[in-house]
Design an enzyme around this catalytic site. Structure first.
Site, PDB file in Angstrom:
ATOM      1  CG  ASP A  19     -25.620 -47.330  11.944  1.00 53.67           C
ATOM      2  OD1 ASP A  19     -25.824 -46.635  10.854  1.00 53.67           O
ATOM      3  OD2 ASP A  19     -25.984 -48.764  12.088  1.00 53.67           O
ATOM      4  CG  LEU A  20     -29.794 -46.000   6.784  1.00 55.91           C
ATOM      5  CD1 LEU A  20     -31.143 -45.055   7.653  1.00 55.91           C
ATOM      6  CD2 LEU A  20     -28.754 -44.756   5.784  1.00 55.91           C
ATOM      7  CG  ASP A  21     -25.878 -48.621   6.252  1.00 56.48           C
ATOM      8  OD1 ASP A  21     -27.143 -49.021   5.601  1.00 56.48           O
ATOM      9  OD2 ASP A  21     -25.585 -48.773   5.830  1.00 56.48           O
ATOM     10  CB  THR A  27     -29.013 -51.545   3.431  1.00 63.35           C
ATOM     11  OG1 THR A  27     -28.544 -50.857   4.779  1.00 63.35           O
ATOM     12  CG2 THR A  27     -29.613 -50.717   3.140  1.00 63.35           C
ATOM     13  CE  LYS A  55     -23.307 -56.722   9.937  1.00 64.34           C
ATOM     14  NZ  LYS A  55     -23.937 -57.497  11.021  1.00 64.34           N
ATOM     15  N   GLY A  56     -20.595 -51.087  10.030  1.00 67.34           N
ATOM     16  CA  GLY A  56     -19.947 -49.599  10.703  1.00 67.34           C
ATOM     17  C   GLY A  56     -18.859 -48.829  10.004  1.00 67.34           C
ATOM     18  NE  ARG A  59     -19.130 -46.247  -0.671  1.00 67.99           N
ATOM     19  CZ  ARG A  59     -19.336 -45.599  -2.084  1.00 67.99           C
ATOM     20  NH1 ARG A  59     -19.116 -44.882  -3.086  1.00 67.99           N
ATOM     21  NH2 ARG A  59     -20.184 -44.858  -1.354  1.00 67.99           N
ATOM     22  CB  SER A 124     -25.663 -43.361   8.126  1.00 69.08           C
ATOM     23  OG  SER A 124     -25.025 -44.714   7.913  1.00 69.08           O
ATOM     24  CB  ALA A 125     -19.942 -45.165   8.702  1.00 70.08           C
ATOM     25  CB  SER A 126     -24.207 -45.986   4.026  1.00 67.34           C
ATOM     26  OG  SER A 126     -24.505 -45.141   2.585  1.00 67.34           O
ATOM     27  CG  ASN A 128     -24.909 -45.721  -1.475  1.00 65.46           C
ATOM     28  OD1 ASN A 128     -25.081 -45.047  -2.949  1.00 65.46           O
ATOM     29  ND2 ASN A 128     -23.670 -46.303  -0.834  1.00 65.46           N
ATOM     30  CE  LYS A 155     -21.151 -44.045  12.313  1.00 67.05           C
ATOM     31  NZ  LYS A 155     -22.654 -45.357  12.217  1.00 67.05           N
ATOM     32  CD  GLU A 179     -23.224 -47.891  14.991  1.00 66.74           C
ATOM     33  OE1 GLU A 179     -23.594 -48.961  15.298  1.00 66.74           O
ATOM     34  OE2 GLU A 179     -23.412 -46.938  14.394  1.00 66.74           O
ATOM     35  CG  ASP A 180     -25.844 -52.332  13.052  1.00 67.74           C
ATOM     36  OD1 ASP A 180     -25.316 -51.261  12.803  1.00 67.74           O
ATOM     37  OD2 ASP A 180     -26.197 -53.141  11.889  1.00 67.74           O
TER      38      ASP A 180
HETATM   39  C1  BG6 Z   1     -21.626 -48.564   7.116  1.00 66.82           C
HETATM   40  C2  BG6 Z   1     -22.595 -49.870   6.739  1.00 66.82           C
HETATM   41  O1  BG6 Z   1     -23.360 -47.733   7.286  1.00 66.82           O
HETATM   42  O2  BG6 Z   1     -21.698 -47.617   5.956  1.00 66.82           O
HETATM   43  C3  BG6 Z   1     -20.269 -50.113   6.444  1.00 66.82           C
HETATM   44  O3  BG6 Z   1     -22.276 -50.534   8.374  1.00 66.82           O
HETATM   45  C4  BG6 Z   1     -20.475 -49.152   5.158  1.00 66.82           C
HETATM   46  O4  BG6 Z   1     -20.542 -51.411   6.236  1.00 66.82           O
HETATM   47  C5  BG6 Z   1     -20.090 -47.952   4.833  1.00 66.82           C
HETATM   48  O5  BG6 Z   1     -19.410 -49.685   4.185  1.00 66.82           O
HETATM   49  C6  BG6 Z   1     -19.637 -47.183   4.505  1.00 66.82           C
HETATM   50  O6  BG6 Z   1     -20.823 -47.169   3.455  1.00 66.82           O
HETATM   51  P1  BG6 Z   1     -21.732 -46.283   2.090  1.00 66.82           P
HETATM   52  O7  BG6 Z   1     -23.195 -46.828   1.921  1.00 66.82           O
HETATM   53  O8  BG6 Z   1     -21.121 -45.200   1.969  1.00 66.82           O
HETATM   54  O9  BG6 Z   1     -20.762 -47.371   0.503  1.00 66.82           O
HETATM   55 MG    MG Z   2     -25.074 -50.293  10.914  1.00 63.63          MG
END
Ligand code: BG6
Ligand code: MG
Length: 235
Positions: A19-21, A27, A55-56, A59, A124-126, A128, A155, A179-180
């Site tokens: 996982d990233l964040d 972050t 977390k995880g 958005r 990662s779910a992000s 970004n 997730k 994973e956190d």
């Molecule tokens: C996850 C974070 O990695 O990404 C969440 O733990 C976050 O807190 C999710 O909401 C989505 O991230 P982003 O950067 O696409 O808004």
């Molecule tokens: Mg995380």
């Protein structure tokens, strides 16, 4: 003829998916600051304790949790606007990130894995993810990246980890997830993968092993996990 009945190490695991964040980079604090700012502006009480639930998760799902805390319901277009505002603030923080914000031990462990011929990926779910790994100088170190831009289901759905393992060409049961977030541990288990929790063992109680950070991880602990999960071979 003498029959040998010793158990030997077989190097069962072939890949690690991170996982990233909150695992590779810190972050989670920027997500919290941006959501807190939005919640404050909306008059919603939002604490670090509430933040654990975000977390995880994606958005939009994070925004839903905040609206639920404030007892508010809004039309979809309004929600999209709010999620965009939060993301703009979040991007302001991450666009200033430097390699110093890689969490202790993360780079060293990923390098050690690569030296020992394990495959390494991000899950990662992000959305970004590309910007963050570019800012901290880790774009070229991963063999595969599955993130919020390439998967649809959040997730605890296993999609993001299954996608990473399929790009790597490694069967799910040969992968270890780091994973956190509780939702991420569930996603790893749903994918049929081993998982190491990073953080609080009460919150991450379903993980196969919980450690404080990647600075506590090493190849020997991977071998111990193989033993714990019964992947040694009888010869
Ligand atoms: C996850 C974070 O990695 O990404 C969440 O733990 C976050 O807190 C999710 O909401 C989505 O991230 P982003 O950067 O696409 O808004
Ligand atoms: Mg995380």
């Amino acid at each position: 003829m003498k029959i040998r009945t010793e158990k030997v190490q077989v190097m069962w695991f072939k890949a690690c998916i991170f996982d990233l964040d909150g695992v590779i980079v810190d972050t989670a604090k920027y997500h919290f600051l941006a959501w807190k700012r939005l919640a404050d502006e909306m008059g919603i009480n939002f604490t670090e304790h509430d933040n654990e639930r975000l977390k995880g998760v994606s958005r939009m799902a994070s925004l839903e949790i905040i609206l639920e805390l404030g007892g508010k319901s809004l039309p979809q277009t309004e929600k999209e606007k709010l999620a965009d505002i939060k993301n703009r603030w979040y991007v302001e923080y991450i666009s200033r990130m430097t390699p110093e914000e890689i969490l202790p031990g993360a780079m060293e462990f990923v390098r050690e894995l690569r030296n020992k011929n394990y495959k390494v990926a991000l899950g990662s779910a992000s959305k970004n993810t590309p910007m963050i790994i570019e800012r901290v100088g880790m774009t070229d170190i991963f063999d595969a990246v599955a993130d919020g831009n390439t998967v649809r289901k959040a997730k605890p759905d296993p999609e993001v980890f299954l996608k990473a393992s399929s790009v790597l060409g490694v069967d799910p049961d040969r992968c270890i997830v780091f994973e956190d977030a509780a939702a991420g541990i569930e996603a790893a288990l749903n994918a049929g993968m081993a998982c190491v929790g990073i953080g609080n063992s009460k919150i991450l109680k379903n993980a196969h092993l919980v450690i404080g950070g990647l600075n506590e991880m090493n190849i020997d602990k991977i071998y111990s996990l193989e033993k714990q999960l019964g992947h040694e071979k009888l010869v």
